[in-house]
Motif scaffolding. Structure first.
Motif, short mmCIF file in Angstrom:
data_model
loop_
_atom_site.label_atom_id
_atom_site.label_comp_id
_atom_site.label_asym_id
_atom_site.label_seq_id
_atom_site.Cartn_x
_atom_site.Cartn_y
_atom_site.Cartn_z
N GLY A 3 53.93 70.18 64.19
CA GLY A 3 53.59 68.83 63.75
C GLY A 3 53.86 68.55 62.30
N GLU A 30 52.18 57.65 65.78
CA GLU A 30 51.97 58.60 66.87
C GLU A 30 52.73 58.18 68.13
OE1 GLU A 30 47.86 59.41 67.57
OE2 GLU A 30 47.41 59.67 65.43
N ARG A 75 52.58 61.61 63.18
CA ARG A 75 51.14 61.82 63.03
C ARG A 75 50.45 60.64 62.35
NH1 ARG A 75 50.31 68.00 61.08
NH2 ARG A 75 48.15 67.25 60.98
#
Length: 383
Positions: A56, A64, A69
């Motif tokens: 990530g 997202e 993120r």
């Protein structure tokens, strides 16, 4: 008009990302020598990029919905700083993460976003940028590579050069002329998304003095692209590409290229028990300059966090930062040369040799010093 940069601190929630990303990097790079770490920018390692994506750490600022993120500019600063300070091989995912994804997010269609952004975030899709051309130098507005709209889509013809990692990448976002001629300058430019596996594309790596092949020249021979290859609006390419270059110039990328050498030299001084005034003063001076540049880069990041476009501030930091990066090999070579009888570890010597050879390019990538100073002068009303 340019205002004084306000120094700021990285927020605690973003600073908290540092420990886990550092742990991943340390494990992945265990045993990698300094001369390999010095190649961070050109270190193409698809497996390492996939590892980052799975954890990530790519596409942090993307929503997202598209695999990101949803974090801010400070989060990306922290991760980028850790990667570059450690000398991690970032070339595979670098351009896609730094600018291509942001460009597609801002100007692309929803279909383009859904197709490309998740794969970028996973570290599975790699991009290059097609800007420079033979004979154009740093005059980006004079590009001649052309694309004409047809019933089938777009027909692309021309050539790009000094294209970073084109021979290893999957896609190029190319600045091309969809109307007019190079005499029209900014008018008639557009950006196209090019699948580098398409028929009619020839890619030839360029071997530099170090024997490296991180650049390539790319030839387009009447390449057929689909109708949806256009990114943004036809004719808006100049505005879009200047936004893209702001993404490229505004991060911490422009101060850490000589970090592996600086750290290897610091260890050399410690091993040899140096307490002499000259090397200690130089180490202190370089550390202080690095800290100052880092503070300026964080200040630019704070402007990005606010949604601003800090063209002049980013240009200033890049100009100062690349000057620092280029000075480090020269100054360390002078220091080591002042003690000719002192043994030098082969790893330090190899790192110094490599960075001495490659350092002149630091002020070329992302816009030459002359171009940057022209931007600064224009923003200040001096030209």
């Amino acid at each position: 008009m340019f205002d004084t940069l306000a120094l700021t601190a990285i927020p605690e929630q973003d600073e908290a990302l540092r420990a886990p990303v550092r742990a991943l990097i340390e494990e992945a790079l265990a045993g990698v020598p300094a001369n390999a770490r010095a190649r961070s920018w050109i270190g193409f390692d698809a497996a390492f990029s996939k590892l980052l994506g799975e954890a990530g750490w790519i596409g942090l600022t993307l929503p997202e919905l598209y695999g990101g993120r949803g974090l801010g500019a400070f989060a990306r600063f922290v991760v980028t700083e850790e990667l570059l300070a450690a000398g991690a091989p970032v070339a595979a995912h670098w351009i896609a993460d730094r600018q291509s994804a942001a460009l597609i997010l801002h100007y692309g269609t929803e279909a383009q976003r859904l197709e490309h952004l998740p794969r970028i975030c996973r570290g599975e899709s790699f991009f290059c940028i097609g800007m420079s051309e033979p004979g154009s130098g740093s005059d980006l507005a004079s590009v001649a590579t052309s694309a004409r709209r047809t019933d089938e889509g777009w027909r692309l013809s021309g050539q790009k050069i000094w294209t970073t990692q084109a021979h290893n990448d999957d896609y190029m976002i190319a600045l091309v002329r969809t109307s007019g001629t190079p005499k029209d300058r900014h008018v008639g430019l557009s950006q196209l998304l090019v699948d580098l596996r398409a028929p009619g594309i020839t890619i030839r790596p360029i071997t530099d003095l170090n024997g490296e092949e991180d650049f390539a020249e790319v030839f387009f021979d009447d390449v057929l692209l689909p109708p949806d290859a256009l990114i943004g609006q036809e004719g808006d390419g100049w505005q879009q590409v200047t936004t893209e270059l702001a993404f490229e110039r505004s991060g911490p990328e422009r101060i850490y290229s000589s970090m592996a050498l600086l750290e290897a030299w610091r260890r050399h001084l410690i091993r040899n028990g140096h307490r002499d005034a000259a090397p200690m003063t130089l180490l202190g001076s370089l550390t202080a300059e690095l800290a100052t540049l880092r503070a300026l880069s964080i200040a630019v990041t704070s402007l990005l966090e606010k949604g601003e476009s800090p063209a002049i501030e980013a240009s200033l930091v890049k100009d100062l930062g690349t000057s620092f990066e280029q000075a480090v090999p020269r100054l360390i070579a002078d220091d080591l040369g002042s003690r000719p009888d002192e043994p030098i570890d082969p790893e330090l010597r190899r790192t110094l040799t490599y960075l001495t050879q490659i350092a002149p390019s630091f002020s070329l990538r992302g816009g030459t010093r002359e171009i940057l100073r022209g931007i600064i002068a224009r923003e200040l009303g001096l030209r």
